[in-house]
Design an enzyme around this catalytic site. Structure first.
Site, PDB file in Angstrom:
ATOM      1  N   ASP A 216       0.823  -1.225   0.000  1.00  0.00           N
ATOM      2  CA  ASP A 216       0.000   0.000   0.000  1.00  0.00           C
ATOM      3  C   ASP A 216       0.850   1.266   0.000  1.00  0.00           C
ATOM      4  O   ASP A 216       0.308   2.368  -0.006  1.00  0.00           O
ATOM      5  CB  ASP A 216      -0.983  -0.007   1.186  1.00  0.00           C
ATOM      6  CG  ASP A 216      -0.290  -0.149   2.536  1.00  0.00           C
ATOM      7  OD1 ASP A 216       0.689  -0.905   2.633  1.00  0.00           O
ATOM      8  OD2 ASP A 216      -0.736   0.502   3.503  1.00  0.00           O
TER       9      ASP A 216
ATOM     10  N   HIS B   8      -3.303   7.318   7.498  1.00  0.00           N
ATOM     11  CA  HIS B   8      -3.154   5.870   7.406  1.00  0.00           C
ATOM     12  C   HIS B   8      -4.262   5.163   8.192  1.00  0.00           C
ATOM     13  O   HIS B   8      -4.038   4.203   8.930  1.00  0.00           O
ATOM     14  CB  HIS B   8      -1.773   5.427   7.907  1.00  0.00           C
ATOM     15  CG  HIS B   8      -1.366   4.068   7.393  1.00  0.00           C
ATOM     16  ND1 HIS B   8      -1.569   2.912   8.110  1.00  0.00           N
ATOM     17  CD2 HIS B   8      -0.813   3.680   6.229  1.00  0.00           C
ATOM     18  CE1 HIS B   8      -1.123   1.875   7.414  1.00  0.00           C
ATOM     19  NE2 HIS B   8      -0.652   2.316   6.262  1.00  0.00           N
TER      20      HIS B   8
END
Lengths: 304, 304
Positions: free
Chosen positions: B67, B271
């Protein structure tokens, strides 16, 4: 009737735009999902259109250009996060292993499922997958690198047995299946009843053909003949026919010509160049040759 | 004043959602673009927020989780399509070469520009880049795999010379630069004028610190001390603090504690785990410890 549905996840081309995602599609056959191509961002499109990732059966990569496969790493990693355990078959040209294997070696060593790569033959028409409901064929297209088209073809389905005939002839449950498959029926007093009296024919098998990327290539026609739906790239309008030829892509008219020659029922065009903000012109050009043409669009679902 | 601006391209975490893109940010310093991390779909985000791709200077990859880097292949290919010729420096841990090199060998052999990979030291604080305007430092974080944070630190800028003093003392053009750098000035009749009379001090150098992904790790504090802006991951709310610890991520309070200890001016948290649809709770938890906290969001621009 068994579901046979195509979802367009992306119908743009190499240069990313905010209008179109790079190429990816889902073929849903009876709740099994077959993915064709997997451009960057495909896993997000799957989420956006609420596809059930746990139903993903296999992935077919037409050719090794980035806009058709850069979504693979993210998708494969997400399947691992989701705890997939069933094998995943990826159909692609053998060179995919040159970069997929190093990726899997680094990222995939703890994947809870196995990835099995099956090499496509870039030169010949080939049956590449078969189960009790479907056959998938692969065939050569004409692009700058080895490229294959795919045809998803439903198998001939059982005949429909008439409810009233079951009652009238007192047909036992044990005989139903063979009658659906075409058998005649013998009554308890020895009389033969022909299948055609007992059943009606099934709907004709449906098929979907996918051809992207490719230059104008009439040699593909036998392999896509009579499809219920043909997706054919139409990267360019007619004004760009020289550029289309140089880059081994198709124009709108060329896509429509192929549809007409193959006598398909419907044509869906896509893989639009990023230069087009409005697509009406592309649609009109194709419709002039093949009226049953539609423009692909992200999120579009076509039920066959 | 020189532009120093952060753009959030993605502030989600490993599992993709339709709310957040995976991690990527742009640091614009004086129209040079430094990218931090490059999750899948980053090139699309660049387009969405109209970033000028031709100004991309270099890319900093914090760690080798998907990611944070699965957007690299697409971005690198698009830069090639756009005709980039200038070298592109990628700062990353050395293992990146295990899968980046096979990719570049297959896809990059016709790229018109060169990619230069510079290995990050996962164990030490390090100056990794410097030009006339900025220094970039890398320092260790604490995650499941080697992970680095980055600090972008503007250099001390020249002092401002007072217009009226130039006129009053008849200062020649040739002397302006050295006076800006702190020199005194001697008039034609030999009188020494001290620099402090001629100039005002520059604005203090600005700095931006980026810390993602990381567990709670006070050892990073010296490296982010006094930053104008700290981006610190806050994957989880306090209720998930056990999970945060197990996965080497931080909670909201932990991110805020770090900001407080480092005495930064502002904290930006991001995040976010895909489990949170609403982020107010995360913000409130962090603000309770460090009031100058904001939630990151896609498209957000912060000018320092």
């Amino acid at each position: 009737m068994t579901r046979f549905e195509i979802t367009i996840l992306g119908c743009g081309s190499a240069m990313p735009t905010t209008l179109h995602n790079p190429t990816s599609q889902l073929v849903n056959l009876n709740e099994k999902l077959f993915m064709i191509d997997c451009g960057e961002g495909t896993q997000l499109q799957l989420r956006r259109y609420k596809a059930r990732l746990n139903k993903l059966h296999s992935i077919f990569i037409s050719h090794l250009h980035g806009d058709h496969l850069f979504g693979l790493p993210g998708l494969l990693a997400t399947l691992a996060l989701l705890g997939r355990t069933g094998d995943l078959h990826i159909y692609a040209h053998k060179e995919v292993e040159l970069f997929l294997n190093p990726f899997l070696k680094y990222f995939g060593n703890q994947f809870p499922y196995k990835i099995i790569v099956i090499h496509l033959d870039p030169l010949h028409h080939q049956l590449i997958f078969e189960n009790n409901a479907i056959r998938v064929f692969s065939f050569p297209l004409k692009h700058r690198i080895p490229t294959n088209g795919f045809r998803f073809e439903e198998k001939e389905r059982p005949r429909h047995i008439k409810r009233e005939m079951i009652d009238f002839y007192n047909i036992p449950l044990s005989k139903i299946n063979e009658i659906k498959m075409g058998a005649d029926f013998e009554t308890s007093d020895g009389k033969l009843v022909e299948n055609e009296i007992l059943t009606t024919p099934p709907a004709p098998p449906r098929s979907y053909a996918y051809c992207s990327d490719t230059a104008y290539y009439p040699e593909m026609v036998p392999y896509i003949k009579g499809a219920d739906l043909l997706y054919h790239e139409a990267t360019y309008a007619e004004t760009e026919h020289v550029r289309a030829k140089d880059t081994f892509h198709s124009t709108t008219r060329q896509a429509a010509e192929i549809a007409r020659m193959a006598n398909v029922k419907r044509l869906l065009i896509g893989h639009f160049s990023s230069r087009y903000n409005e697509l009406d012109k592309l649609l009109n050009e194709a419709c002039a040759v093949f009226p049953d043409t539609e423009l692909a669009d992200e999120g579009m679902k076509i039920v066959l």
